[in-house]
Design a protein around this motif. Sequence first.
Motif, mmCIF file in Angstrom:
data_model
loop_
_atom_site.group_PDB
_atom_site.id
_atom_site.type_symbol
_atom_site.label_atom_id
_atom_site.label_comp_id
_atom_site.label_asym_id
_atom_site.label_seq_id
_atom_site.Cartn_x
_atom_site.Cartn_y
_atom_site.Cartn_z
ATOM 1 N N PRO A 147 -18.792 20.645 -8.836
ATOM 2 C CA PRO A 147 -18.253 20.525 -10.194
ATOM 3 C C PRO A 147 -18.175 19.075 -10.670
ATOM 4 C CG PRO A 147 -16.507 21.032 -8.633
ATOM 5 C CD PRO A 147 -17.803 21.122 -7.878
ATOM 6 N N ARG A 148 -18.235 18.125 -9.773
ATOM 7 C CA ARG A 148 -18.153 16.711 -10.147
ATOM 8 C C ARG A 148 -19.519 16.094 -10.395
ATOM 9 N NH1 ARG A 148 -13.186 16.466 -11.737
ATOM 10 N NH2 ARG A 148 -11.609 16.564 -10.106
ATOM 11 N N GLN A 176 -22.661 17.744 -9.554
ATOM 12 C CA GLN A 176 -23.719 18.743 -9.724
ATOM 13 C C GLN A 176 -24.690 18.852 -8.558
ATOM 14 O OE1 GLN A 176 -22.901 20.538 -12.243
ATOM 15 N NE2 GLN A 176 -21.450 19.004 -12.940
ATOM 16 N N SER A 177 -24.439 18.140 -7.489
ATOM 17 C CA SER A 177 -25.284 18.333 -6.307
ATOM 18 C C SER A 177 -25.069 19.737 -5.751
ATOM 19 C CB SER A 177 -24.924 17.326 -5.214
ATOM 20 O OG SER A 177 -25.100 16.010 -5.665
ATOM 21 N N ARG A 178 -26.047 20.213 -5.034
ATOM 22 C CA ARG A 178 -25.883 21.534 -4.436
ATOM 23 C C ARG A 178 -24.866 21.477 -3.290
ATOM 24 N NH1 ARG A 178 -28.145 26.416 -4.205
ATOM 25 N NH2 ARG A 178 -29.564 25.893 -5.884
ATOM 26 N N LEU A 179 -23.923 22.418 -3.301
ATOM 27 C CA LEU A 179 -22.927 22.461 -2.227
ATOM 28 C C LEU A 179 -23.541 23.091 -0.981
ATOM 29 C CD1 LEU A 179 -19.736 23.662 -4.158
ATOM 30 C CD2 LEU A 179 -20.400 21.317 -3.604
ATOM 31 N N GLU A 180 -23.160 22.575 0.156
ATOM 32 C CA GLU A 180 -23.652 23.122 1.415
ATOM 33 C C GLU A 180 -22.521 23.834 2.141
ATOM 34 O OE1 GLU A 180 -25.947 20.505 3.847
ATOM 35 O OE2 GLU A 180 -26.668 19.405 2.087
ATOM 36 N N THR A 181 -22.824 25.030 2.615
ATOM 37 C CA THR A 181 -21.824 25.829 3.316
ATOM 38 C C THR A 181 -21.816 25.471 4.791
ATOM 39 O OG1 THR A 181 -22.197 27.649 1.789
ATOM 40 C CG2 THR A 181 -21.089 28.185 3.845
ATOM 41 N N ARG A 182 -20.618 25.332 5.322
ATOM 42 C CA ARG A 182 -20.528 25.207 6.770
ATOM 43 C C ARG A 182 -19.169 25.658 7.276
ATOM 44 N NH1 ARG A 182 -19.857 19.382 9.350
ATOM 45 N NH2 ARG A 182 -19.454 18.108 7.515
ATOM 46 N N SER A 183 -19.141 25.927 8.562
ATOM 47 C CA SER A 183 -17.907 26.376 9.194
ATOM 48 C C SER A 183 -17.277 25.233 9.947
ATOM 49 C CB SER A 183 -18.201 27.508 10.188
ATOM 50 O OG SER A 183 -18.254 28.718 9.497
ATOM 51 N N CYS A 232 -20.553 13.529 -3.125
ATOM 52 C CA CYS A 232 -19.247 12.963 -3.469
ATOM 53 C C CYS A 232 -18.171 13.384 -2.465
ATOM 54 C CB CYS A 232 -18.844 13.350 -4.891
ATOM 55 S SG CYS A 232 -18.427 15.083 -5.099
ATOM 56 N N GLN A 233 -18.529 14.223 -1.498
ATOM 57 C CA GLN A 233 -17.649 14.638 -0.413
ATOM 58 C C GLN A 233 -16.445 15.460 -0.854
ATOM 59 O OE1 GLN A 233 -17.025 11.123 2.111
ATOM 60 N NE2 GLN A 233 -18.986 11.658 3.022
ATOM 61 N N GLY A 234 -16.578 16.119 -1.977
ATOM 62 C CA GLY A 234 -15.566 17.098 -2.369
ATOM 63 C C GLY A 234 -15.748 18.380 -1.566
ATOM 64 N N ILE A 235 -14.712 19.219 -1.572
ATOM 65 C CA ILE A 235 -14.756 20.461 -0.800
ATOM 66 C C ILE A 235 -14.285 21.624 -1.665
ATOM 67 C CG2 ILE A 235 -14.130 21.549 1.382
ATOM 68 C CD1 ILE A 235 -12.831 18.906 2.207
ATOM 69 N N TRP A 236 -14.988 22.734 -1.573
ATOM 70 C CA TRP A 236 -14.594 23.949 -2.270
ATOM 71 C C TRP A 236 -14.168 25.010 -1.266
ATOM 72 C CZ3 TRP A 236 -13.233 25.976 -6.724
ATOM 73 C CH2 TRP A 236 -13.321 27.360 -6.915
ATOM 74 N N PHE A 237 -13.000 25.614 -1.553
ATOM 75 C CA PHE A 237 -12.543 26.762 -0.772
ATOM 76 C C PHE A 237 -12.473 27.952 -1.706
ATOM 77 C CE2 PHE A 237 -10.388 22.972 0.792
ATOM 78 C CZ PHE A 237 -10.806 22.954 2.115
ATOM 79 N N ASP A 238 -13.206 28.990 -1.399
ATOM 80 C CA ASP A 238 -13.067 30.121 -2.306
ATOM 81 C C ASP A 238 -11.873 30.979 -1.914
ATOM 82 O OD1 ASP A 238 -16.042 31.754 -1.043
ATOM 83 O OD2 ASP A 238 -13.964 32.040 -0.413
ATOM 84 N N CYS A 264 -15.252 25.488 -12.845
ATOM 85 C CA CYS A 264 -15.272 26.064 -11.506
ATOM 86 C C CYS A 264 -16.713 26.222 -11.008
ATOM 87 C CB CYS A 264 -14.574 27.425 -11.550
ATOM 88 S SG CYS A 264 -14.698 28.359 -10.025
ATOM 89 N N PRO A 265 -16.997 25.769 -9.793
ATOM 90 C CA PRO A 265 -18.360 25.913 -9.276
ATOM 91 C C PRO A 265 -18.731 27.359 -8.978
ATOM 92 C CG PRO A 265 -16.907 25.059 -7.567
ATOM 93 C CD PRO A 265 -16.113 25.084 -8.848
ATOM 94 N N ASN A 266 -17.717 28.184 -8.856
ATOM 95 C CA ASN A 266 -17.966 29.572 -8.480
ATOM 96 C C ASN A 266 -18.142 30.480 -9.696
ATOM 97 O OD1 ASN A 266 -18.095 31.845 -6.666
ATOM 98 N ND2 ASN A 266 -15.994 32.309 -7.245
ATOM 99 N N CYS A 267 -17.249 30.353 -10.697
ATOM 100 C CA CYS A 267 -17.302 31.294 -11.819
ATOM 101 C C CYS A 267 -17.453 30.601 -13.161
ATOM 102 C CB CYS A 267 -16.066 32.201 -11.816
ATOM 103 S SG CYS A 267 -14.536 31.367 -12.287
ATOM 104 N N SER A 268 -17.532 29.264 -13.163
ATOM 105 C CA SER A 268 -17.821 28.465 -14.364
ATOM 106 C C SER A 268 -16.694 28.383 -15.390
ATOM 107 C CB SER A 268 -19.092 28.959 -15.081
ATOM 108 O OG SER A 268 -20.196 28.818 -14.215
#
Length: 180
Positions: free
Chosen positions: A4-5, A7-14, A26-32, A70-74
């Motif tokens: 959301p900051r 516009q780079s593609r977010l990468e999923t990881r555990s 930018c090292q932001g993190i999204w938690f759904d 929101c990166p998930n639902c806009s």
Amino acid sequence: MNCPRCQSRLETRSTGGVEIDECRSCQGIWFDADELRRVKDGSDKDLNWMDFDLWKHADRFRVNTNPVNCPNCSNAMVTIDYDQTGVEIDHCTHCRGVWLDAGELEKILDSLSRELVSKDTQGYMKASLEEAKELFTGSEGFISEWRDLATVLRMLQYRLLSDNPKLASALAEIQSKSQF
Ligand SMILES: [Zn+2]
Ligand SMILES: [Zn+2]
């Protein structure tokens, strides 16, 4: 899903038993929300450490509208902050996900640490926070292998998003205002 900051593609990881979407730029993190819920509902042997009063003055929360989507639902997100802690959390009131900019999780950890100093809290939690801070301030400057990320997310979910009636009503209010 894009950042959301920047516009780079977010990468999923555990990490720490939690799945996150991170922005390498930018090292932001999204938690759904599902992830947060899963963390919260997990069988929890260490719940008792959360009995201390974190962010207990509900009137000190501020909720502001936020032009960032929101990166998930806009939908537009809201920003939640709490004075003294310096923590700012971007929250989507529609899909209930949470976005943390780089450094926000570290501020949350600091805030937690300060609370822990004056409380009789289990030693392992302090050790865990120290470990986390080392990871954040290390050369990588980002989460790599932190087992207790789930613990901090429980704190977020319990103390901030679920169990805070004043915050909940502030969120509902701002959501209704932003819908006309
Ligand atoms: Zn980004
Ligand atoms: Zn959303």
